[in-house]
Design a protein around this motif. Structure first.
Motif, PDB file in Angstrom:
ATOM      1  N   LEU A  39     -15.145  27.140   0.010  1.00 13.56           N
ATOM      2  CA  LEU A  39     -14.786  28.324  -0.857  1.00 13.56           C
ATOM      3  C   LEU A  39     -16.193  28.602  -1.583  1.00 13.56           C
ATOM      4  CD1 LEU A  39     -11.605  27.190  -2.844  1.00 13.56           C
ATOM      5  CD2 LEU A  39     -11.769  28.514  -0.899  1.00 13.56           C
ATOM      6  N   ARG A  40     -16.511  29.573  -1.955  1.00 17.21           N
ATOM      7  CA  ARG A  40     -17.624  29.844  -2.505  1.00 17.21           C
ATOM      8  C   ARG A  40     -16.955  31.010  -3.900  1.00 17.21           C
ATOM      9  NH1 ARG A  40     -22.693  29.968  -1.010  1.00 17.21           N
ATOM     10  NH2 ARG A  40     -24.171  29.784  -2.616  1.00 17.21           N
ATOM     11  N   ILE A  41     -17.137  30.346  -5.253  1.00 18.58           N
ATOM     12  CA  ILE A  41     -16.629  31.274  -6.202  1.00 18.58           C
ATOM     13  C   ILE A  41     -17.855  31.850  -6.854  1.00 18.58           C
ATOM     14  CG2 ILE A  41     -15.283  31.325  -8.317  1.00 18.58           C
ATOM     15  CD1 ILE A  41     -14.595  28.356  -5.917  1.00 18.58           C
ATOM     16  N   THR A  42     -17.930  33.094  -7.354  1.00 21.04           N
ATOM     17  CA  THR A  42     -19.023  33.811  -8.167  1.00 21.04           C
ATOM     18  C   THR A  42     -18.407  34.310  -9.183  1.00 21.04           C
ATOM     19  OG1 THR A  42     -18.801  35.686  -6.789  1.00 21.04           O
ATOM     20  CG2 THR A  42     -20.411  34.147  -6.128  1.00 21.04           C
ATOM     21  N   GLY A  43     -19.160  34.531 -10.401  1.00 18.10           N
ATOM     22  CA  GLY A  43     -19.033  35.343 -11.485  1.00 18.10           C
ATOM     23  C   GLY A  43     -19.429  34.437 -12.800  1.00 18.10           C
TER      24      GLY A  43
ATOM     25  N   SER B  92     -23.015  30.001  -8.895  1.00 20.69           N
ATOM     26  CA  SER B  92     -21.665  29.927  -8.231  1.00 20.69           C
ATOM     27  C   SER B  92     -21.334  28.384  -8.158  1.00 20.69           C
ATOM     28  CB  SER B  92     -21.833  30.371  -6.767  1.00 20.69           C
ATOM     29  OG  SER B  92     -22.507  29.600  -6.133  1.00 20.69           O
ATOM     30  N   VAL B  93     -20.014  28.312  -7.746  1.00 19.87           N
ATOM     31  CA  VAL B  93     -19.327  27.289  -7.488  1.00 19.87           C
ATOM     32  C   VAL B  93     -18.811  27.196  -6.144  1.00 19.87           C
ATOM     33  CG1 VAL B  93     -17.096  25.539  -8.198  1.00 19.87           C
ATOM     34  CG2 VAL B  93     -18.448  26.905 -10.038  1.00 19.87           C
ATOM     35  N   GLU B  94     -18.851  25.925  -5.657  1.00 24.51           N
ATOM     36  CA  GLU B  94     -18.610  25.632  -4.162  1.00 24.51           C
ATOM     37  C   GLU B  94     -17.780  24.632  -4.144  1.00 24.51           C
ATOM     38  OE1 GLU B  94     -21.209  25.077  -0.040  1.00 24.51           O
ATOM     39  OE2 GLU B  94     -21.806  24.072  -1.992  1.00 24.51           O
ATOM     40  N   ALA B  95     -16.663  24.745  -3.038  1.00 29.01           N
ATOM     41  CA  ALA B  95     -15.767  23.706  -2.641  1.00 29.01           C
ATOM     42  C   ALA B  95     -15.124  23.580  -1.606  1.00 29.01           C
ATOM     43  CB  ALA B  95     -14.552  23.965  -3.901  1.00 29.01           C
ATOM     44  N   VAL B  96     -14.818  22.458  -1.153  1.00 25.89           N
ATOM     45  CA  VAL B  96     -13.988  22.362   0.102  1.00 25.89           C
ATOM     46  C   VAL B  96     -12.869  21.610  -0.248  1.00 25.89           C
ATOM     47  CG1 VAL B  96     -14.054  21.082   2.280  1.00 25.89           C
ATOM     48  CG2 VAL B  96     -16.214  22.237   1.763  1.00 25.89           C
ATOM     49  N   VAL B  97     -11.675  22.451   0.492  1.00 30.19           N
ATOM     50  CA  VAL B  97     -10.413  21.699  -0.062  1.00 30.19           C
ATOM     51  C   VAL B  97      -9.774  21.692   1.283  1.00 30.19           C
ATOM     52  CG1 VAL B  97     -10.388  22.354  -2.313  1.00 30.19           C
ATOM     53  CG2 VAL B  97      -9.416  24.058  -0.634  1.00 30.19           C
ATOM     54  N   GLN B  98      -8.581  20.635   1.318  1.00 26.05           N
ATOM     55  CA  GLN B  98      -7.791  20.632   2.679  1.00 26.05           C
ATOM     56  C   GLN B  98      -6.654  20.020   2.108  1.00 26.05           C
ATOM     57  OE1 GLN B  98     -10.676  18.267   5.079  1.00 26.05           O
ATOM     58  NE2 GLN B  98      -9.731  16.479   4.408  1.00 26.05           N
TER      59      GLN B  98
ATOM     60  N   VAL C 152      -6.658  28.587  -3.497  1.00 28.78           N
ATOM     61  CA  VAL C 152      -7.435  29.825  -3.222  1.00 28.78           C
ATOM     62  C   VAL C 152      -6.936  30.610  -4.057  1.00 28.78           C
ATOM     63  CG1 VAL C 152      -8.194  31.459  -1.451  1.00 28.78           C
ATOM     64  CG2 VAL C 152      -8.063  29.061  -0.689  1.00 28.78           C
ATOM     65  N   ALA C 153      -5.817  30.876  -4.151  1.00 27.03           N
ATOM     66  CA  ALA C 153      -5.153  32.049  -5.161  1.00 27.03           C
ATOM     67  C   ALA C 153      -5.476  31.624  -6.672  1.00 27.03           C
ATOM     68  CB  ALA C 153      -3.838  32.409  -5.122  1.00 27.03           C
TER      69      ALA C 153
ATOM     70  N   ASP D 170     -15.419  36.793 -10.028  1.00 24.97           N
ATOM     71  CA  ASP D 170     -15.812  38.181  -9.494  1.00 24.97           C
ATOM     72  C   ASP D 170     -15.491  38.010  -8.098  1.00 24.97           C
ATOM     73  OD1 ASP D 170     -17.170  39.084 -11.855  1.00 24.97           O
ATOM     74  OD2 ASP D 170     -18.982  38.516 -11.241  1.00 24.97           O
ATOM     75  N   ARG D 171     -15.551  36.854  -7.500  1.00 25.24           N
ATOM     76  CA  ARG D 171     -15.351  37.094  -6.051  1.00 25.24           C
ATOM     77  C   ARG D 171     -14.867  35.346  -5.425  1.00 25.24           C
ATOM     78  NH1 ARG D 171     -19.129  38.282  -0.792  1.00 25.24           N
ATOM     79  NH2 ARG D 171     -17.405  38.278   0.666  1.00 25.24           N
ATOM     80  N   VAL D 172     -13.888  35.332  -4.510  1.00 29.72           N
ATOM     81  CA  VAL D 172     -13.750  33.849  -4.134  1.00 29.72           C
ATOM     82  C   VAL D 172     -13.663  34.086  -2.513  1.00 29.72           C
ATOM     83  CG1 VAL D 172     -11.975  32.216  -3.571  1.00 29.72           C
ATOM     84  CG2 VAL D 172     -12.070  33.144  -5.903  1.00 29.72           C
ATOM     85  N   GLU D 173     -14.642  33.602  -2.112  1.00 24.34           N
ATOM     86  CA  GLU D 173     -15.010  33.622  -0.538  1.00 24.34           C
ATOM     87  C   GLU D 173     -14.286  32.538  -0.048  1.00 24.34           C
ATOM     88  OE1 GLU D 173     -18.687  33.309   2.347  1.00 24.34           O
ATOM     89  OE2 GLU D 173     -19.035  34.531   0.590  1.00 24.34           O
TER      90      GLU D 173
END
Length: 92
Positions: free
Chosen positions: A6-10, A41-47, A57-58, A70-73
């Motif tokens: 995940l890449r979370i921006t804002g 941004s914030v970056e994460a790896v989840v499993q 993710v939601a 603003d965005r979650v990739e």
């Protein structure tokens, strides 16, 4: 089991986003890591189970009350059996 990068921006740094994310992910039984990025941004790896990964993710799109997402990739990520918890990593 599935994995997502995940890449979370804002406005997601300085608002407790990582701590909030860790709490949510641990409550869902997910493993991986989360960190701030130098670009703000914030970056994460989840499993974990597909339904729980979809939920985090939601959740990532809202964040804690002080955040403005603003965005979650979310990109498919191979599952790494070495992850046995969700950890916070240093900013990169």
């Amino acid at each position: 089991m599935i994995g997502r990068h995940l890449r979370i921006t804002g406005r997601v740094q300085g608002v407790g986003y990582r701590y909030w994310f860790i709490g949510r992910a641990k409550a869902r039984g997910l493993t991986g890591w989360v960190r701030n990025r130098a670009d703000g941004s914030v970056e994460a790896v989840v499993q974990g189970p597909e339904d729980e990964v979809a939920r985090i993710v939601a959740d990532a799109a809202s964040g804690p009350p002080a955040a403005r997402v603003d965005r979650v990739e979310a990109i498919e990520q191979p599952v790494d059996p070495a992850f046995n918890q969700l950890e916070q990593r240093l900013t990169c």
